[in-house]
Design a protein around this motif. Structure first.
Motif, PDB file in Angstrom:
ATOM      1  N   ALA A 155       0.818  -1.214   0.000  1.00  0.00           N
ATOM      2  CA  ALA A 155       0.000   0.000   0.000  1.00  0.00           C
ATOM      3  C   ALA A 155       0.852   1.265   0.000  1.00  0.00           C
ATOM      4  O   ALA A 155       0.339   2.358  -0.278  1.00  0.00           O
ATOM      5  CB  ALA A 155      -0.934   0.003   1.214  1.00  0.00           C
ATOM      6  N   SER A 156       2.147   1.135   0.310  1.00  0.00           N
ATOM      7  CA  SER A 156       3.020   2.313   0.334  1.00  0.00           C
ATOM      8  C   SER A 156       3.404   2.788  -1.069  1.00  0.00           C
ATOM      9  O   SER A 156       3.927   3.895  -1.222  1.00  0.00           O
ATOM     10  CB  SER A 156       4.300   2.005   1.111  1.00  0.00           C
ATOM     11  N   GLU A 157       3.135   1.977  -2.076  1.00  0.00           N
ATOM     12  CA  GLU A 157       3.506   2.366  -3.440  1.00  0.00           C
ATOM     13  C   GLU A 157       2.810   3.666  -3.835  1.00  0.00           C
ATOM     14  O   GLU A 157       1.593   3.805  -3.714  1.00  0.00           O
ATOM     15  CB  GLU A 157       3.137   1.253  -4.420  1.00  0.00           C
ATOM     16  N   GLY A 158       3.587   4.640  -4.305  1.00  0.00           N
ATOM     17  CA  GLY A 158       3.058   5.943  -4.692  1.00  0.00           C
ATOM     18  C   GLY A 158       2.975   6.938  -3.556  1.00  0.00           C
ATOM     19  O   GLY A 158       2.669   8.116  -3.781  1.00  0.00           O
ATOM     20  N   PHE A 159       3.227   6.490  -2.333  1.00  0.00           N
ATOM     21  CA  PHE A 159       3.187   7.383  -1.174  1.00  0.00           C
ATOM     22  C   PHE A 159       4.232   8.484  -1.344  1.00  0.00           C
ATOM     23  O   PHE A 159       5.379   8.233  -1.737  1.00  0.00           O
ATOM     24  CB  PHE A 159       3.481   6.572   0.092  1.00  0.00           C
ATOM     25  N   ALA A 160       3.848   9.724  -1.044  1.00  0.00           N
ATOM     26  CA  ALA A 160       4.752  10.873  -1.195  1.00  0.00           C
ATOM     27  C   ALA A 160       5.056  11.467   0.169  1.00  0.00           C
ATOM     28  O   ALA A 160       4.209  11.452   1.069  1.00  0.00           O
ATOM     29  CB  ALA A 160       4.120  11.933  -2.104  1.00  0.00           C
ATOM     30  N   VAL A 161       6.255  12.004   0.326  1.00  0.00           N
ATOM     31  CA  VAL A 161       6.654  12.547   1.620  1.00  0.00           C
ATOM     32  C   VAL A 161       7.722  13.622   1.433  1.00  0.00           C
ATOM     33  O   VAL A 161       8.581  13.511   0.552  1.00  0.00           O
ATOM     34  CB  VAL A 161       7.185  11.408   2.533  1.00  0.00           C
ATOM     35  N   ALA A 162       7.617  14.670   2.247  1.00  0.00           N
ATOM     36  CA  ALA A 162       8.652  15.708   2.231  1.00  0.00           C
ATOM     37  C   ALA A 162       9.915  15.139   2.861  1.00  0.00           C
ATOM     38  O   ALA A 162       9.860  14.454   3.885  1.00  0.00           O
ATOM     39  CB  ALA A 162       8.174  16.933   3.006  1.00  0.00           C
ATOM     40  N   THR A 163      11.046  15.406   2.267  1.00  0.00           N
ATOM     41  CA  THR A 163      12.297  14.859   2.774  1.00  0.00           C
ATOM     42  C   THR A 163      13.405  15.907   2.712  1.00  0.00           C
ATOM     43  O   THR A 163      13.416  16.763   1.822  1.00  0.00           O
ATOM     44  CB  THR A 163      12.716  13.605   1.983  1.00  0.00           C
ATOM     45  N   MET A 164      14.314  15.835   3.661  1.00  0.00           N
ATOM     46  CA  MET A 164      15.470  16.729   3.668  1.00  0.00           C
ATOM     47  C   MET A 164      16.701  16.060   3.076  1.00  0.00           C
ATOM     48  O   MET A 164      17.675  16.715   2.739  1.00  0.00           O
ATOM     49  CB  MET A 164      15.785  17.186   5.100  1.00  0.00           C
ATOM     50  N   PHE A 165      16.638  14.721   2.953  1.00  0.00           N
ATOM     51  CA  PHE A 165      17.789  13.989   2.440  1.00  0.00           C
ATOM     52  C   PHE A 165      17.356  12.644   1.867  1.00  0.00           C
ATOM     53  O   PHE A 165      16.517  11.952   2.442  1.00  0.00           O
ATOM     54  CB  PHE A 165      18.808  13.740   3.560  1.00  0.00           C
ATOM     55  N   GLU A 166      17.927  12.287   0.754  1.00  0.00           N
ATOM     56  CA  GLU A 166      17.924  10.922   0.237  1.00  0.00           C
ATOM     57  C   GLU A 166      19.315  10.680  -0.343  1.00  0.00           C
ATOM     58  O   GLU A 166      20.022  11.630  -0.698  1.00  0.00           O
ATOM     59  CB  GLU A 166      16.857  10.725  -0.850  1.00  0.00           C
ATOM     60  N   SER A 167      19.719   9.429  -0.449  1.00  0.00           N
ATOM     61  CA  SER A 167      21.079   9.154  -0.914  1.00  0.00           C
ATOM     62  C   SER A 167      21.302   9.611  -2.353  1.00  0.00           C
ATOM     63  O   SER A 167      22.439   9.777  -2.791  1.00  0.00           O
ATOM     64  CB  SER A 167      21.397   7.660  -0.776  1.00  0.00           C
ATOM     65  N   SER A 168      20.213   9.852  -3.089  1.00  0.00           N
ATOM     66  CA  SER A 168      20.329  10.367  -4.454  1.00  0.00           C
ATOM     67  C   SER A 168      20.311  11.896  -4.503  1.00  0.00           C
ATOM     68  O   SER A 168      20.115  12.487  -5.554  1.00  0.00           O
ATOM     69  CB  SER A 168      19.181   9.828  -5.309  1.00  0.00           C
ATOM     70  N   THR A 169      20.508  12.532  -3.363  1.00  0.00           N
ATOM     71  CA  THR A 169      20.449  13.989  -3.260  1.00  0.00           C
ATOM     72  C   THR A 169      21.377  14.691  -4.252  1.00  0.00           C
ATOM     73  O   THR A 169      22.476  14.204  -4.538  1.00  0.00           O
ATOM     74  CB  THR A 169      20.824  14.429  -1.825  1.00  0.00           C
ATOM     75  N   PRO A 170      20.970  15.861  -4.747  1.00  0.00           N
ATOM     76  CA  PRO A 170      21.870  16.654  -5.599  1.00  0.00           C
ATOM     77  C   PRO A 170      22.926  17.397  -4.790  1.00  0.00           C
ATOM     78  O   PRO A 170      23.800  18.043  -5.364  1.00  0.00           O
ATOM     79  CB  PRO A 170      20.912  17.636  -6.293  1.00  0.00           C
TER      80      PRO A 170
END
Length: 385
Positions: free
Chosen positions: A272-287
Motif C-alpha cells: 500500500a506504500s507504493e506511490g506514497f509521497a513525503v517531504a524529505t530533507m535527504f535521500e542518498s540520491s540527493t543533488p
C-alpha cells in the motif's frame, strides 16, 4: 602544632599524588557528549534510525583522532517520548555525565521540556528529530539554546502543501493528523498554504497517537473522494493508515509528514506504500554533493542506504562537535555562542547543494524540502521536488 600520625601523613601524601593523576585522567580520557532519543515507546522506529546518525558521526571523528586528542564517548538516554523522563534524562546527562551539549530529542513536547532545563544549565541542545516550531519558538529571540539544522514544521508544511498542488497536481485535499503538537502544527500549516495555493480542504480529522483501528475514519473519508490525503503524525500510525485505507477501498494519493521517511514505514505499510509521497530533507540520491558523499560512506559501512533520520542525526552531532572543536574546549556556553553565528561555513548533508549550518534567530536552518515518492518499494526524489 599537633603532630601528625604516620597514617594521616600517608593519607595526605596519597591525596596530593592522586589528585594530579585524577586530573590527568580527566583531561586525557574519553570526552563525553550527550544524546537523548526515544529508543522505546511510540516513536522508537524513528529513534533507532536517528541514533545511527549520531553514532556514525562519532565514529568518523574518533577514526581521525577524536577532539583535543581525546576519543569521544556518546552517552545515550532513552526518553520514551515522555516529557517527565526527558527532563530527568537531561539532568542526568548534565549533572552526572557533565556533557557540554545534548543531541535530542525526537518528540517535540519532550524537546521543549528538556531544552528549558538545558538552557538553565547553559548547555545547548541540538534537535534529534524534533520538527515542531514550538521547540525553537521557546528560544529567547536571537539567543537560541535549542538548535534545529533543518526547517521547522511550518517550513516543512509549506513545502509539502505547495508540492501537493504544484507537483502532484491535486487540489481536493483531506487532512488527518494526530493530536500531538507535531501533528497539529503540520495540519494547520498545510491547511493554510494549500488554501493559498488554490486547493480545497474537504475534511480534517484527528486521532490519538498509537491508535490501531482507523477503518471508520477511512470509510467515511472514502465517501468524500479526496484527490489527496495528507497525514501528519508518527511513522507507525501513518503506516497503519495507509495499509488500512487499501483494505477499505480508499484509493487516493497519500502524502505524509517527515516522520514517515524510514524504510520501516514502507515495510509496515507493505504494498500500500507504493506511490506514497513525503517531504524529505535527504535521500542518498540527493543533488547535494556533501550529502551524496555522506550517503556513500554510510552505505559502505552499514551496507544500507542512508535516510533522512540518519542524516539529521549525523548533521546535529557533526555541528556540535565542530563547534566544540572551534572554541577549543568542552564548554556549553562557548559552544552555544559559536553555533549562533560561527557555523555559517559548515556544510550540511541535508538540503540542496550549498546548505550550511546558518541558524536563524530562532535556531533553525531554512531551506526548501525535497519531495520523495515510493516507487517499487523505495523512495526516490521527484525530479520537480
Amino acid at each position: 602544632m599537633a603532630s601528625l600520625s604516620r597514617r594521616h601523613m600517608l593519607t595526605i601524601l596519597g591525596a596530593s599524588v592522586a589528585a594530579p593523576a585524577i586530573v590527568r585522567a580527566q583531561e586525557t580520557g574519553p570526552l563525553k557528549i550527550g544524546g537523548m532519543l526515544p529508543l522505546s515507546g511510540p516513536a522508537s522506529i524513528e529513534g533507532h534510525q536517528i541514533i545511527r546518525g549520531l553514532q556514525f558521526a562519532v565514529e568518523e571523528v574518533n577514526a581521525k583522532g577524536g577532539v583535543f586528542g581525546r576519543k569521544l564517548e556518546l552517552v545515550m538516554e532513552d526518553d520514551e517520548s515522555n516529557s517527565t523522563k526527558g527532563v530527568t534524562a537531561v539532568r542526568k546527562l548534565i549533572e552526572r555525565e557533565k556533557v557540554p551539549f545534548i543531541i535530542g530529542t525526537y518528540a517535540s513536547a519532550v524537546a521543549v521540556a528538556g531544552s528549558k532545563i538545558a538552557r538553565e544549565y547553559k548547555v545547548p541542545m541540538l534537535s534529534g528529530g524534533s520538527t515542531a516550531a514550538s521547540a525553537t519558538d521557546e528560544n529567547p529571540p536571537g539567543d537560541p539554546w535549542f538548535f534545529r539544522s533543518w526547517p521547522d514544521s511550518n517550513g516543512q508544511g509549506e513545502s509539502t502543501a505547495q508540492d501537493i498542488i504544484r507537483v502532484l497536481k491535486k487540489t481536493k485535499i483531506a487532512i488527518i493528523h494526530d493530536n500531538t503538537n507535531y501533528g497539529l502544527t503540520l495540519a494547520e500549516q498545510v491547511t493554510r498554504v494549500a488554501a493559498a495555493e488554490g486547493g480545497t480542504i474537504v475534511s480534517k480529522d484527528s486521532y490519538n497517537a498509537g491508535e490501531q483501528d482507523f477503518s471508520s475514519m477511512l470509510t467515511k473519508l472514502r465517501t468524500q473522494r479526496p484527490e489527496a490525503v495528507y497525514i501528519g503524525g508518527w511513522a507507525g500510525d501513518g503506516a497503519n493508515i495507509v495499509r488500512q485505507a487499501a483494505e477499505v477501498g480508499l484509493r487516493t494519493q497519500f502524502i505524509g509528514s517527515g516522520s514517515m521517511l524510514s524504510d520501516d514505514f514502507i515495510r509496515l505499510a507493505g504494498p500500500a506504500s507504493e506511490g506514497f509521497a513525503v517531504a524529505t530533507m535527504f535521500e542518498s540520491s540527493t543533488p547535494n554533493p556533501v550529502g551524496r558523499a555522506f550517503g556513500d560512506r554510510f552505505r559502505e559501512k552499514y551496507k544500507a542506504e542512508a535516510n533522512t533520520f540518519n542524516a539529521l542525526g549525523f548533521d546535529s552531532t557533526s555541528i556540535a562537535i565542530e563547534a566544540m572543536r572551534r572554541v577549543g574546549k568542552a564548554d556549553g556556553a562557548e559552544i552555544q555562542k559559536m553555533m549562533k553565528s560561527g557555523m555559517k561555513d559548515f556544510p550540511l548533508v541535508q538540503g540542496p547543494a550549498g546548505t550550511t549550518a546558518a541558524f536563524n534567530d530562532k535556531g533553525s536552518v531554512d531551506f526548501r524540502c525535497f519531495l520523495a515518492i515510493v516507487r517499487n518499494g523505495r523512495r526516490s526524489l521527484s525530479p520537480v521536488g
